[in-house]
Design an enzyme around this catalytic site. Sequence first.
Site, short mmCIF file in Angstrom:
data_model
loop_
_atom_site.label_atom_id
_atom_site.label_comp_id
_atom_site.label_asym_id
_atom_site.label_seq_id
_atom_site.Cartn_x
_atom_site.Cartn_y
_atom_site.Cartn_z
N THR B 48 -1.96 4.09 -16.21
CA THR B 48 -2.47 3.28 -14.93
C THR B 48 -3.33 1.97 -15.17
O THR B 48 -3.92 2.16 -16.21
CB THR B 48 -3.10 4.10 -13.89
OG1 THR B 48 -2.04 5.14 -13.37
CG2 THR B 48 -3.51 3.58 -12.63
N ASP B 64 -1.67 -0.98 -10.48
CA ASP B 64 -0.19 -1.30 -10.84
C ASP B 64 0.81 -0.21 -10.10
O ASP B 64 0.37 0.55 -9.25
CB ASP B 64 0.09 -1.23 -12.43
CG ASP B 64 -0.11 0.32 -12.77
OD1 ASP B 64 0.64 0.52 -13.40
OD2 ASP B 64 -1.01 0.96 -12.44
N ARG B 66 3.23 1.84 -11.46
CA ARG B 66 4.15 2.68 -12.40
C ARG B 66 3.60 3.98 -12.44
O ARG B 66 2.37 4.42 -12.81
CB ARG B 66 4.07 2.00 -13.73
CG ARG B 66 4.86 3.13 -15.09
CD ARG B 66 4.84 2.18 -16.35
NE ARG B 66 5.65 1.16 -16.47
CZ ARG B 66 6.02 0.58 -17.64
NH1 ARG B 66 5.58 0.96 -18.66
NH2 ARG B 66 6.91 -0.44 -17.64
N LYS B 80 -0.47 3.37 -5.51
CA LYS B 80 -1.55 3.94 -6.08
C LYS B 80 -3.17 3.73 -5.15
O LYS B 80 -3.97 4.18 -5.48
CB LYS B 80 -1.95 3.46 -7.56
CG LYS B 80 -0.77 3.77 -8.42
CD LYS B 80 -1.07 3.55 -9.59
CE LYS B 80 0.12 3.73 -10.67
NZ LYS B 80 0.19 3.64 -12.06
N GLY B 94 -4.53 8.99 -12.64
CA GLY B 94 -4.82 10.47 -13.04
C GLY B 94 -3.60 11.18 -12.45
O GLY B 94 -2.52 10.56 -12.52
N SER B 176 -5.42 3.67 -18.26
CA SER B 176 -5.10 3.46 -19.80
C SER B 176 -5.12 1.94 -19.88
O SER B 176 -5.59 1.55 -21.05
CB SER B 176 -3.74 3.88 -20.06
OG SER B 176 -2.69 3.48 -19.25
N ASP B 213 -0.45 -2.90 -21.77
CA ASP B 213 -0.43 -1.57 -21.81
C ASP B 213 0.56 -0.80 -21.54
O ASP B 213 1.39 -1.22 -20.59
CB ASP B 213 -1.67 -0.92 -20.75
CG ASP B 213 -1.63 0.48 -20.98
OD1 ASP B 213 -1.74 1.19 -19.58
OD2 ASP B 213 -1.64 1.20 -22.01
N SER B 216 1.08 1.27 -18.25
CA SER B 216 1.09 0.43 -16.74
C SER B 216 2.42 -0.58 -16.82
O SER B 216 2.79 -1.12 -17.83
CB SER B 216 -0.05 -0.22 -16.69
OG SER B 216 -1.37 0.38 -16.88
#
Lengths: 240, 278
Positions: B48, B64, B66, B80, B94, B176, B213, B216
């Site tokens: 994330t 984001d 995903r 989120k 998480g 991340s 990343d 994400s």
Amino acid sequence: MAPGQYSTDPKQHTLSPIVTGATVIGMKYKDGVILAADTLASYGSEARYKDVCRLKKVGEYTLLGGGGELSDFQYLSDQLDEMADEDWLNEDGCFMGPKEYSSYIGRVMYNRRSKFNPLYNQFVVVGKKKDEPAHLMYVDHQGTAFEENFVATGFGMHLGIPLLRNSWRADMSLDEAKALATKCLEVCFYRDCRAYCKIHIGVCNGTSVDISAPIPLNHFWGHGAWTEKRLEDDDPTATW
Amino acid sequence: MVEVEEPQDYLDVFQSQRGGFSFENCKRNAYLAAQANIKPPTAMKSGTTICGIQLKDAVILAADTRATEGPMVADKNCEKLHYISKNVFCAGAGTAADLQHTCEMMESQMELLRMATGTEPRVCTVVRRLSSMLFKYQGYIGCALVLGGVDVTGPHLYQIYPHGSTDKLPFTTMGSGSLAAMAIMEAEYNENLSIEDGKKLVAKAIRAGIFNDLGSGGNVDVCVITKETGGAILRNYEKPNERKFKAQHAAFPKGTTPILKEEIMKLVSVEEDVVMRD
């Protein structure tokens, strides 16, 4: 142990790096290529040697920037100096350029890792030989080697590459490139525990290779949220 | 055979629910790991990018969209950003289930508190309850939260880790993609940004996470919380990953498939005289 004996253990190979350098940032600009690195060599978590130049001029046209184990960087630098001297002794009217040196370093690194005795470094080899296009190569302790327009090693990979991907252009002026590299190393200084606030910038523009004097970085710690007094208590710094 | 303790009477049940830490499963876990090679479940990585900034009179959060299941993208456009109260929102990284249920629990507790006290809930209250709960579960509830809101004492932005530690910060990123987003934040944050510039900054930070990343991706959701208007979630504020080419299927016109027979069967019989049993 017998006198003159160094250790009771048989010959050992590098197990883990001891004195290390952090990020190196390299990027091409309009007339050549630049390299930037901070001046710190850490001894584990101690900021031991604060005035180390991790950029090295190799031969006439090349610049080598090294992160990772400092002794391996120095060893390779000496080997490359010997090669450069032999190149000069040949007196054949041409000198090795960044392509030759980076290819050689790439093979050396892969060869060492294949013998399970690596040089624990992440190198950025840059240079520009007269009118040839600028060259930028990343070489790893595993022997990974690739060419790119901009690279960063270590923490710079996570913190600097997003900034570089946003702002890098092929036609950047030298000042823009220096500002971008400085910005990346500033962010690294904020968020990497092993980074430092003094840097060197090296420039290869086809005719000369110059490594600057140490440049101090700006850093700001006076955010209002940290310094403001809160309603309930007089202690301005508590977070919990 | 492993010994299992059966509760004897109501006092034993009371004793076991008294609270505090219970370490009776540690012996069992060690036994299982040694004899049957059964290891406890590992923590799921939070793929994330979430971030938040605190401005002079507002707090802006972004995330984001995903949701990953290992190396697969489970949801391309999940939510989120969670509503806790009209003036407190949080972004979560998480385990998705933990986040959803924890935030819903906080939402209901804050509503009860609001009704009981007649005042708007404060950000520090949510932070305290969250960190107490997460610490009680020793990090097994995988919630990493960026919590922000504006209450009577001003705008506040907090960062809460799964083990229960909290930080009060002017700007923060988690997940991340936090390093990529933090690079943008460190380069461009200052506390005198306007709300429009603040929205652009958090969106830029999330985009850095999305493109740099692998954990994400998707779109950018933004939430702006101000004193006057409370909080508003701007769902899909930016869509940097629109699908360019989508296979087009023209809908088949009605009657393309000929109807050969029509039969209607009554499967349900309705009884009118229902008798209530005692």
